[in-house]
Write an enzyme that holds these catalytic residues in place. Sequence first.
Site, PDB file in Angstrom:
ATOM      1  N   LYS A  82     -11.949   6.738  -4.926  1.00  0.00           N
ATOM      2  CA  LYS A  82     -10.710   7.527  -4.931  1.00  0.00           C
ATOM      3  C   LYS A  82     -10.974   8.984  -5.277  1.00  0.00           C
ATOM      4  O   LYS A  82     -10.275   9.879  -4.791  1.00  0.00           O
ATOM      5  CB  LYS A  82      -9.710   6.897  -5.893  1.00  0.00           C
ATOM      6  CG  LYS A  82      -9.171   5.565  -5.389  1.00  0.00           C
ATOM      7  CD  LYS A  82      -8.199   4.924  -6.366  1.00  0.00           C
ATOM      8  CE  LYS A  82      -7.689   3.599  -5.815  1.00  0.00           C
ATOM      9  NZ  LYS A  82      -6.773   2.910  -6.763  1.00  0.00           N
ATOM     10  N   LYS A 100      -8.693  -5.099   6.259  1.00  0.00           N
ATOM     11  CA  LYS A 100      -7.478  -5.768   5.826  1.00  0.00           C
ATOM     12  C   LYS A 100      -6.264  -4.864   5.986  1.00  0.00           C
ATOM     13  O   LYS A 100      -6.378  -3.643   6.088  1.00  0.00           O
ATOM     14  CB  LYS A 100      -7.615  -6.214   4.366  1.00  0.00           C
ATOM     15  CG  LYS A 100      -7.600  -5.088   3.342  1.00  0.00           C
ATOM     16  CD  LYS A 100      -7.631  -5.655   1.931  1.00  0.00           C
ATOM     17  CE  LYS A 100      -7.497  -4.536   0.912  1.00  0.00           C
ATOM     18  NZ  LYS A 100      -7.468  -5.055  -0.474  1.00  0.00           N
ATOM     19  N   LYS A 148      -1.459  -0.088   3.278  1.00  0.00           N
ATOM     20  CA  LYS A 148      -0.537   1.017   3.534  1.00  0.00           C
ATOM     21  C   LYS A 148      -1.272   2.277   3.970  1.00  0.00           C
ATOM     22  O   LYS A 148      -0.838   2.983   4.882  1.00  0.00           O
ATOM     23  CB  LYS A 148       0.284   1.310   2.270  1.00  0.00           C
ATOM     24  CG  LYS A 148       1.166   0.158   1.835  1.00  0.00           C
ATOM     25  CD  LYS A 148       1.727   0.395   0.440  1.00  0.00           C
ATOM     26  CE  LYS A 148       2.389  -0.873  -0.084  1.00  0.00           C
ATOM     27  NZ  LYS A 148       2.799  -0.747  -1.488  1.00  0.00           N
TER      28      LYS A 148
END
Length: 354
Positions: free
Chosen positions: A116, A218, A221
């Site tokens: 991140k 997978k 969002k």
Amino acid sequence: MDNKEIVLSGIRATGNLHLGNYYGALSKFLRMQDDEKYDNLFFIADLHALTTNPDPDQLHANVKNIVTEYLAAGLDPEKSTIFVQSDVPEVSEMYLLLNMHVGIGELMRTASFKDKARKALGIKSDSEDIEHEIIGNETNKRVNAGLLTYPTLMAVDILIQKAHKVPVGKDQEQHLELTRRFARRFNSFYGVDYFPEPVNFDFGGKPVKVPGLDGSGKMGKSEGNCIYLIDEEKVLRKKVMRAMTDEGPKEMNSPVSLPVQNLFSLMELTSSHEVLQQFKDAYADCSIRYGDLKKQLAEDILKVTLPIRERIIELQNDDAYIARVLRQGAERARERASVTLREVRDIMGIRKFY
């Protein structure tokens, strides 16, 4: 209630829930709440969402979206405690206290922080020296401290309720192991047997991986490959019909390509065994028509999502009920959290003189 195993799980308030959330989490929550041996707490993680989505109006809307979708999917506030993370202020104070026993190095080594942080800084490098990359970055981009201490906050969510079981996916396993480590460290440092070490919830059977519609990983969002529970029928059908496939098998019993296998995986979750087998056989004998497969898949997904969508729309207009559910949930969640915080303060020597 004291004899029950405490189970806790939450979903970040970052947008609407999708089919991956439903099969990966919500469907399991529904099974748990009907099992009388569990004391279930399900929360909306709005504080966690601040690490990447700080817009206040959007955050508030996202919290409402998720609680309505929780309820629409079947979570029952009479059987489970449903609450918003920030409605339990004890979490924030214990977050500060637990951070006093957490090392910066162990936080910076977590895989999710590195990923991140690089994403926040726009760094494509896979370098291990993320500390240098963060400190040396001279752009206006930054990595906030909340992202670094995300595992501490997650640990507090769990430990403040003294949860025994926490259903997490593979991407959160490292954070759960850190929670166990923090619990051991606290107990050892103060010479107490206070926090239980939580374990991942084992539902039995193989883990559920809900693939996206883009032919790769997978459903997520951030990947833009989702089927949302709130999607209207026309939108959902269009998404499925645009799902990636391949040119079709050229030889009998050819290996199934990843994009087509993803569609079969979605069928395993939503379609009957007979329907799934019909299309697998058609692939094996080279007679498969992807248009027919997609139409059938959309039809079967809609059988799952349309009743939920109808309930979502109904609940979105009932602010009084939403408020009542969350007020009740906050009161229940704070009962145990306030006791834990009071005892943790005492163990750490934070005691009043008056």
